[in-house]
Design a protein around this motif. Structure first.
Motif, PDB file in Angstrom:
ATOM      1  N   PHE A 286      36.575  37.283  34.227  1.00 53.55           N
ATOM      2  CA  PHE A 286      35.528  37.748  33.604  1.00 53.55           C
ATOM      3  C   PHE A 286      34.985  37.238  32.741  1.00 53.55           C
ATOM      4  CE2 PHE A 286      37.498  40.128  37.506  1.00 53.55           C
ATOM      5  CZ  PHE A 286      37.016  39.574  38.395  1.00 53.55           C
ATOM      6  N   GLN A 317      33.334  45.475  35.124  1.00 57.07           N
ATOM      7  CA  GLN A 317      33.592  44.385  35.112  1.00 57.07           C
ATOM      8  C   GLN A 317      34.697  44.673  33.340  1.00 57.07           C
ATOM      9  OE1 GLN A 317      30.878  41.284  34.955  1.00 57.07           O
ATOM     10  NE2 GLN A 317      31.496  40.054  33.288  1.00 57.07           N
ATOM     11  N   CYS A 320      37.792  45.038  35.485  1.00 56.31           N
ATOM     12  CA  CYS A 320      38.203  43.846  36.001  1.00 56.31           C
ATOM     13  C   CYS A 320      38.902  43.228  35.151  1.00 56.31           C
ATOM     14  CB  CYS A 320      37.643  43.905  36.958  1.00 56.31           C
ATOM     15  SG  CYS A 320      37.043  44.346  38.314  1.00 56.31           S
ATOM     16  N   TYR A 347      38.052  46.985  43.115  1.00 53.83           N
ATOM     17  CA  TYR A 347      39.197  45.566  44.024  1.00 53.83           C
ATOM     18  C   TYR A 347      37.701  44.539  45.014  1.00 53.83           C
ATOM     19  CZ  TYR A 347      42.004  44.912  48.643  1.00 53.83           C
ATOM     20  OH  TYR A 347      42.264  43.534  48.610  1.00 53.83           O
ATOM     21  N   ARG A 348      36.514  44.835  45.006  1.00 51.36           N
ATOM     22  CA  ARG A 348      36.039  43.388  45.734  1.00 51.36           C
ATOM     23  C   ARG A 348      35.569  42.234  44.772  1.00 51.36           C
ATOM     24  NH1 ARG A 348      32.082  46.417  47.354  1.00 51.36           N
ATOM     25  NH2 ARG A 348      30.465  46.330  45.679  1.00 51.36           N
ATOM     26  N   ARG A 349      36.016  43.257  43.366  1.00 49.56           N
ATOM     27  CA  ARG A 349      35.988  42.026  42.409  1.00 49.56           C
ATOM     28  C   ARG A 349      36.556  41.352  41.926  1.00 49.56           C
ATOM     29  NH1 ARG A 349      31.388  44.187  37.642  1.00 49.56           N
ATOM     30  NH2 ARG A 349      29.468  44.596  38.568  1.00 49.56           N
ATOM     31  N   SER A 351      39.014  40.390  44.269  1.00 46.57           N
ATOM     32  CA  SER A 351      39.328  39.694  45.540  1.00 46.57           C
ATOM     33  C   SER A 351      38.224  38.496  45.446  1.00 46.57           C
ATOM     34  CB  SER A 351      38.428  40.031  46.936  1.00 46.57           C
ATOM     35  OG  SER A 351      40.152  41.888  46.637  1.00 46.57           O
ATOM     36  N   GLN A 352      37.219  38.593  44.609  1.00 51.18           N
ATOM     37  CA  GLN A 352      36.181  37.140  44.586  1.00 51.18           C
ATOM     38  C   GLN A 352      36.754  36.157  43.234  1.00 51.18           C
ATOM     39  OE1 GLN A 352      32.740  39.165  43.278  1.00 51.18           O
ATOM     40  NE2 GLN A 352      32.306  39.721  45.235  1.00 51.18           N
ATOM     41  N   GLN A 353      37.425  36.641  43.055  1.00 51.22           N
ATOM     42  CA  GLN A 353      38.117  35.562  41.518  1.00 51.22           C
ATOM     43  C   GLN A 353      39.752  35.156  41.719  1.00 51.22           C
ATOM     44  OE1 GLN A 353      37.005  34.526  39.362  1.00 51.22           O
ATOM     45  NE2 GLN A 353      35.501  35.460  39.089  1.00 51.22           N
ATOM     46  N   GLY A 354      39.888  35.376  43.602  1.00 49.78           N
ATOM     47  CA  GLY A 354      41.487  35.470  43.872  1.00 49.78           C
ATOM     48  C   GLY A 354      42.389  35.977  43.693  1.00 49.78           C
ATOM     49  N   GLY A 356      42.981  39.626  45.043  1.00 48.79           N
ATOM     50  CA  GLY A 356      43.000  40.447  45.559  1.00 48.79           C
ATOM     51  C   GLY A 356      44.051  40.571  46.286  1.00 48.79           C
TER      52      GLY A 356
END
Length: 554
Positions: A286, A317, A320, A347-349, A351-354, A356
Motif C-alpha cells: 500500500f 494502512q 496492512c 482483513y478487507r484491505r 484482500s483488496q490487494q490479493g 486475503g
C-alpha cells in the motif's frame, strides 16, 4: 515496575463490586433475567431449563414471544429482547460472546471480609426466536460450559490458596448429564479442590429460588467472613469473562526478579536489529507517507512503537503494510484488536490487494476454526501453482526490475542522508547550517568573519559577547576626532624588549615632567602649572617677536 504490574493486574481482575461476575446484588433490565421468572410461563417448571442444559439438549424453549392472555409473558419477552440486543452489540464491538446462564450462585464473604454473590458455573448460550414465535435457548457449542473464572481466581486471591487449575480448565460437558448425578459430582470436585463452600440439601432439589435484589449493606449484614454457601439461583445474562485469562500472564511477569523497567517487556537484542534497512528489502503493498515509513522502518529495526492519530490518518494502512512486508519476508504476523470492526478493516484491505488468501480472520477461536482449516487446506493445494508463478519469466523480470528500482532508491536515500547530516551538523561552530540560515538575514547589520568563525564556537559566545560589548563601549570615545590620542601608534607588533623600554620611558616621565616645569619656572621667573598653559600659549607670539628683535640688536 512491580507496583505498576500489580496495579494493572488488580484492574484486570476487578475484584470490586463493579464486577458482576463476582458481586451481582441486583439484576439489570438490559443485561439479566432471573430464570425462576420463567417458572410455568411455558407450562413447565423453570428448573427444567437447567435439566435440559445439563443433558445437552440443542434447543430449549423458554416462553412465547408474545401472548396477550398471559401477563408475565410480556415482561419476560421484553427482557429477553434487551438481552439479545445487548449480546449482539457486544459481539459486534468486541467480537466476544458474553451471554451465559449462570447457576448455582455462591453467597457469602471471603476470609478478608469481601462479599461475593456470583454464579459458580457458566453455560454459554444463544438466544433466538424460532419459527413458532417462541423464545429459544441454544447452547453455544463454540465454547464449553465452565466454572466462573473470576470466582475461582478471586477465591484463590482472597482466601490465600492456590488457584484450582483443574477447575479452570474443566469442560463441564464431560460431567454426568443427569441433574442429580451432575450436582453430586460437582460437590465432590469442590471437596477435592479444597474449596470451602457449604452445599446444603436445598441444592439437590429440582427447584430454583427467586433471585432477590439487595442493597449492599443489607446483603452483607448477616454474612460472616470465610463462610460461603450455594443457592439454587439461576440468571441468564451478560457476564464478561475475557479479562480473567490474562491474570496468569501478569503473575508470570511479577515472578521475574530482573524486570525493572517497562522497556524490558519490549526489548530486542542488538544482534537482531538491522540498522541499515535497504529499499529492496521493504515490501509494502500500500502507499505510505513519510511518517508511516518512519514507523514501519522502526518496527523492522526491532523497536516497539505507539502510533496515534484521528480516524483517516492511515493507522490501518500502516498495519496492512507491516503485515505485507513481514509476510513477504517469510515472517508470521499476529494482528490483535479489542474492536472486531478494526480487524475486519485490515482483513478487507489485505484482500483488496490479493493477500486475503494468506491471512486468516479469527474472531472466535472455536467458531472460526473450520474456516481457518479450510483456508489452510486450500493454500496447501495451491503450492504447485505458486511455484509455477514464482518461476515464470514475468516474475523473474519483475524481481529484477524491483531490485534495480530498490538500488536506485538506496542511492538517492544515501545522498539525501548526507545532505541531512550536513544540514544538522554542529561540529564546526556549535550551530547547524539550518539554524544559522533560519536565524540570519543579509538585510540586517553583519560583518564577514572569514575563517575567524572557527575561533567563535557557540559555547565560547556566552563569554565572548559581554567582553565585546565592554570593548565597544570603551572604544567609541577613542574613535572621535577630538580624542587626544587620535594619532596614537599601535603597539600590537611590539617585541617584549620594546615593551620593556617603553615601560621605562613611561616610568621616567613624571621626573622629566618635574624637571621641565622647574626649568620653565627658572627661565620665566613664574611658577608654571598646567592651568597657566593657555596664557603661555597666548603670549607665545609676543615671545617670538621679542626673540626676533633681540636677535636683530645682537
Amino acid at each position: 515496575m512491580k507496583d505498576i504490574l500489580k496495579n494493572y493486574r488488580r484492574r484486570l481482575l476487578n475484584l470490586g463490586s463493579s464486577n458482576r461476575a463476582l458481586v451481582l446484588l441486583r439484576l439489570y433490565r438490559e443485561l439479566h433475567l432471573d430464570v425462576e421468572a420463567l417458572d410455568f410461563v411455558n407450562g413447565k417448571p423453570a428448573f427444567e431449563i437447567i435439566d435440559k442444559l445439563l443433558s445437552g439438549k440443542k434447543k430449549i424453549t423458554l416462553s412465547p414471544y408474545a401472548d396477550s392472555r398471559h401477563a408475565p409473558v410480556a415482561a419476560v419477552s421484553r427482557r429477553l429482547r434487551f438481552i439479545k440486543r445487548k449480546a449482539e452489540m457486544v459481539f459486534e464491538e468486541r467480537g466476544s460472546k458474553e451471554l451465559y446462564l449462570g447457576w448455582p450462585f455462591v453467597h457469602g464473604k471471603f476470609s478478608d471480609g469481601t462479599a461475593v454473590r456470583s454464579p459458580l458455573l457458566f453455560f454459554p448460550v444463544r438466544l433466538q426466536v424460532n419459527a413458532a414465535q417462541e423464545w429459544e435457548l441454544q447452547p453455544d457449542e463454540a465454547q464449553p460450559p465452565q466454572f466462573n473464572q473470576s470466582f475461582l481466581l478471586a477465591y484463590a486471591h482472597y482466601m490465600g490458596t492456590p488457584v484450582a487449575e483443574e477447575l479452570l480448565e474443566l469442560d463441564l460437558s464431560t460431567l454426568p448429564q443427569q441433574p442429580l448425578e451432575f450436582r453430586t459430582k460437582l460437590y465432590e470436585l469442590l471437596k477435592e479442590q479444597q474449596l470451602s463452600i457449604n452445599v446444603g440439601r436445598e441444592f439437590f432439589t429440582d427447584k430454583l429460588i427467586r433471585f432477590t435484589d439487595y442493597k449492599k449493606a443489607d446483603y452483607e449484614a448477616e454474612l460472616k467472613p470465610g463462610q460461603l454457601h450455594l443457592e439454587q439461583e439461576a440468571v441468564l445474562g451478560i457476564f464478561p469473562q475475557a479479562a480473567s485469562y490474562l491474570l496468569s500472564d501478569y503473575d508470570a511477569l511479577l515472578e521475574q526478579e530482573d524486570l525493572l523497567e517497562m522497556e524490558q517487556l519490549f526489548g530486542t537484542s542488538d544482534a537482531s536489529i538491522n540498522l541499515a534497512v535497504q529499499a529492496q528489502h521493504t515490501f509494502t503493498a500500500f502507499a505510505m507517507d513519510a511518517s508511516q515509513e518512519v514507523a514501519l522502518q522502526a518496527v523492522k529495526q526491532g523497536q516497539s512503537v505507539v502510533v496515534q492519530g484521528p480516524p483517516g490518518t492511515g493507522k490501518s494502512q500502516l498495519i496492512c503494510n507491516l503485515v505485507s512486508d513481514f509476510t513477504a519476508r517469510g515472517k508470521k504476523v499476529l494482528v490483535v484488536s479489542q474492536k472486531r470492526a478494526a480487524l475486519d478493516v485490515v482483513y478487507r484491505r489485505l484482500s483488496q490487494q490479493g493477500l486475503g488468501s494468506f491471512a486468516a480472520l479469527v474472531h472466535d477461536i472455536n467458531a472460526d476454526r473450520k474456516a481457518v482449516f479450510t483456508q489452510l487446506r486450500e493454500q496447501i493445494d495451491q503450492l504447485d501453482e505458486y511455484r509455477k508463478q514464482n518461476l515464470a519469466l514475468n516474475s523473474i523480470y519483475t524481481d529484477r526490475e524491483f531490485l534495480e528500482v530498490g538500488r536506485g532508491i538506496n542511492k538517492n536515500l544515501e545522498k539525501l542522508e548526507n545532505f541531512k547530516s550536513a544540514l544538522f551538523d554542529t561540529s564546526r561552530s556549535g550551530w547547524s547550517p539550518k539554524e544559522l540560515y533560519l536565524s540570519s538575514s543579509l538585510q540586517r547589520p553583519h560583518i564577514t568573519l572569514a575563517s575567524a568563525y572557527k575561533s567563535l564556537p557557540s559555547h565560547a559566545l556566552v563569554e565572548f559577547l559581554p567582553r565585546l560589548r565592554q570593548y565597544i563601549q570603551q572604544a567609541i570615545p577613542w574613535q572621535k576626532e577630538e580624542f587626544v590620542w587620535q594619532e596614537r601608534r599601535s603597539m600590537k607588533d611590539y617585541t617584549w624588549q620594546e615593551r620593556q623600554e617603553l615601560e621605562q620611558v613611561i616610568q621616567a616621565l613624571p621626573d622629566e615632567h618635574a624637571v621641565l616645569l622647574q626649568n620653565m619656572s627658572d627661565l620665566s621667573g613664574y611658577a608654571f602649572t598646567l592651568a597657566e598653559l593657555p596664557k603661555y600659549k597666548a603670549a607665545l607670539e609676543k615671545v617670538k617677536q621679542l626673540q626676533a628683535l633681540l636677535a636683530q640688536e645682537g
